[in-house]
Motif scaffolding. Structure first.
Motif, PDB file in Angstrom:
ATOM      1  N   ARG A  92      93.659  86.180  50.458  1.00 57.83           N
ATOM      2  CA  ARG A  92      94.067  85.361  51.607  1.00 57.83           C
ATOM      3  C   ARG A  92      93.844  83.879  51.332  1.00 57.83           C
ATOM      4  O   ARG A  92      94.644  83.026  51.726  1.00 57.83           O
ATOM      5  CB  ARG A  92      93.280  85.811  52.848  1.00 57.83           C
ATOM      6  N   ARG A 110      97.909  74.146  53.191  1.00 56.58           N
ATOM      7  CA  ARG A 110      98.013  75.559  52.818  1.00 56.58           C
ATOM      8  C   ARG A 110      98.208  75.672  51.316  1.00 56.58           C
ATOM      9  O   ARG A 110      98.924  74.885  50.713  1.00 56.58           O
ATOM     10  CB  ARG A 110      99.200  76.198  53.539  1.00 56.58           C
ATOM     11  N   ARG A 111      97.551  76.648  50.724  1.00 54.27           N
ATOM     12  CA  ARG A 111      97.569  76.874  49.265  1.00 54.27           C
ATOM     13  C   ARG A 111      96.746  75.858  48.475  1.00 54.27           C
ATOM     14  O   ARG A 111      96.856  75.790  47.261  1.00 54.27           O
ATOM     15  CB  ARG A 111      98.994  76.954  48.716  1.00 54.27           C
ATOM     16  N   TYR A 129      96.723  82.672  49.692  1.00 50.54           N
ATOM     17  CA  TYR A 129      97.974  82.979  50.399  1.00 50.54           C
ATOM     18  C   TYR A 129      98.762  84.078  49.675  1.00 50.54           C
ATOM     19  O   TYR A 129      99.984  84.010  49.555  1.00 50.54           O
ATOM     20  CB  TYR A 129      98.823  81.713  50.592  1.00 50.54           C
ATOM     21  N   ARG A 158      89.430  79.579  55.440  1.00 49.78           N
ATOM     22  CA  ARG A 158      89.679  80.636  54.446  1.00 49.78           C
ATOM     23  C   ARG A 158      88.682  80.455  53.313  1.00 49.78           C
ATOM     24  O   ARG A 158      88.607  79.372  52.731  1.00 49.78           O
ATOM     25  CB  ARG A 158      91.093  80.508  53.885  1.00 49.78           C
TER      26      ARG A 158
END
Ligand code: GUN
Ligand code: ZN
Length: 448
Positions: A377, A276-277, A380, A329
């Motif tokens: 998104r 994530r990120r 994040y 994403r």
């Protein structure tokens, strides 16, 4: 029209913008445009203290405005949207945009590295940072995820200039300890230490975020990739950005350099650089396994179509990346200076062509989502930026839907809002950006 008397740091009264408004309440790729796209033909957006406080039909919102609210009415030929988000861009490459004749690896050696060497001079770095941010605002870009150079002060000057404008921005010092010229290399240790010091100085200060930035596997040794992974573990709320699978020649070269790794993504993953990120630039030539892992880890791809066409890298298959069985994403990037435009409208036009080359049309509604909430998104940040709703940070762009004689003529033939939007992303550019608001303040206004 009443113009707000607002310069940075001085706004005290609430401000309301009136005009057609477009925003998204969710992901149209997943849930359809009908359920996620909000088009208010006569809307009003109210802002105070850097945040959106109200949004709705102008008739309703105007009746309940706090006393003393300034109102700017942009009229029916405008469009108010959340500010654009650029997920992948190199500010030091602003001076070398439009460099002729080379594909990625040769382009890096011939144009990019000589340009980035000049950033040893802090004053030069600051002058370019100013031009870069000016261009972002002229194009309605209110958040960017930015590569700086190997020099730590290139990050300092960019953050200083962004802070003065009140911008939300992520950026990081490029980590690069091999396959780059003298003067542009750090070491695994110095890159770690310099990045850690920048994180301590900047990450979470106001609206600024740090992005740990190993340039790509081609210019970082395994030791440096491991150090970057350790740094990210120690600062898990930072972003991490790098490049992946941009050209076929690059993929073949990385395979030679890292023969023990299963595939390109595994080079990063093995060193703790996937999750994530994480924002991976390009990803045109990824295999299914890699896409599956990106999905599972929550990492994002930055789709940079003008760059991909300019360098002859390929046409990213958005539909494949968003496969409902394992959606990834995806955000949008200009990738200046391989990218050829700061204009997000022009970038969306290129995204449409990339999709067409893969046999799919990209609707205007889906495209605008990508450049706003979708890109937020990917970073994040969708709980803070990328859409218009009470509580969101008040970063907005106001488009002029009739910004050139040809667009004006073409708009007269448009049958509905979808067609009007599509005309903008096919024919529009910086001239379509009438105003840009950052944290509720007017930050750019087009000369009339
Ligand atoms: N891959 C590694 N560095 C770069 C860069 O600066 N630009 C692009 N487009 N790709 C890269
Ligand atoms: Zn890039």
């Amino acid at each position: 029209m009443t113009m707000p008397a607002s310069t940075h740091g001085q706004q005290s009264r609430p401000l309301a913008l009136r005009g057609p408004v477009l925003t998204f309440t969710g992901d149209p790729f997943r849930d359809g445009l009908e359920r996620t796209m909000v088009h208010e033909p006569d809307g009003m957006v109210v802002m105070a203290d850097g945040r959106i406080t109200r949004f709705g039909p102008a008739g309703q919102v105007a009746a309940e405005l706090p006393a003393g609210t300034d109102i700017v009415d942009y009229g029916k030929d405008s469009l108010i949207s959340a500010g654009f988000v650029d997920c992948h861009v190199h500010f030091p490459q602003t001076p070398m945009i439009a460099a002729y004749g080379a594909q990625l690896l040769e382009w890096l050696e011939t144009y990019t590295f000589p340009t980035e060497l000049k950033f040893a001079d802090r004053g030069y770095a600051r002058s370019v940072a100013r031009v870069f941010l000016r261009e972002c605002l002229r194009n309605g870009v209110t958040t960017s995820c930015v590569y700086c150079t190997v020099h730590p002060h290139s990050v300092d000057v960019l953050f200083e200039e962004a802070e003065a404008l009140g911008l939300r921005l992520a950026a990081g010092k490029v980590l690069m300890d091999c396959n780059a010229p003298d003067g542009l290399r750090d070491t695994a240790q110095s890159g770690y230490d310099d990045s850690a010091a920048l994180i301590a100085r900047w990450h979470g200060r106001g609206r600024l975020l740090y992005a740990i930035t190993p340039r790509f596997a081609g210019t970082s040794s395994p030791e440096q990739l491991a150090a970057a992974g350790a740094l990210w573990r120690a600062h898990g709320d930072c972003l991490m950005q790098t490049h992946i699978a941009e050209t076929r020649a690059e993929v073949a070269w990385i395979r030679e350099q890292f023969p023990d790794r299963r595939h390109y993504l595994d080079v990063y993953d093995h060193h703790g650089l996937c999750g994530r990120r994480a924002v991976f630039g390009h990803g045109i030539w990824l295999e299914d396994d890699e896409l599956q892992r990106l999905h599972g880890s929550g990492a994002a791809i930055a789709h940079c179509p003008t760059s991909n066409f300019f360098l002859g890298s390929g046409a990213f298959d958005l539909t494949r990346a968003l496969d409902p069985a394992r959606p990834i994403r995806v955000g949008l990037g200009t990738d200046i200076g391989a990218g050829t435009s700061f204009s997000i409208l022009a970038t969306l036009g290129a995204a449409y062509k990339a999709a067409q080359l893969n046999g799919h049309a990209l609707s205007a509604g889906h495209a605008y989502y990508l450049s706003t909430r979708g890109s937020a998104r990917a970073l994040y940040l969708e709980d803070r930026i990328g859409s218009i709703a009470p509580g969101m940070e008040a970063d907005l762009v106001v488009l002029d839907m009739r910004s050139t004689p040809l667009i004006d003529f073409r708009m007269n033939q448009a049958r509905d809002f979808a067609e009007q939007l599509f005309v903008q992303m096919t024919l529009g550019d910086d001239r379509a950006v009438r105003a840009t608001y950052v944290a509720g303040r007017l930050a750019h206004q087009r000369a009339s």
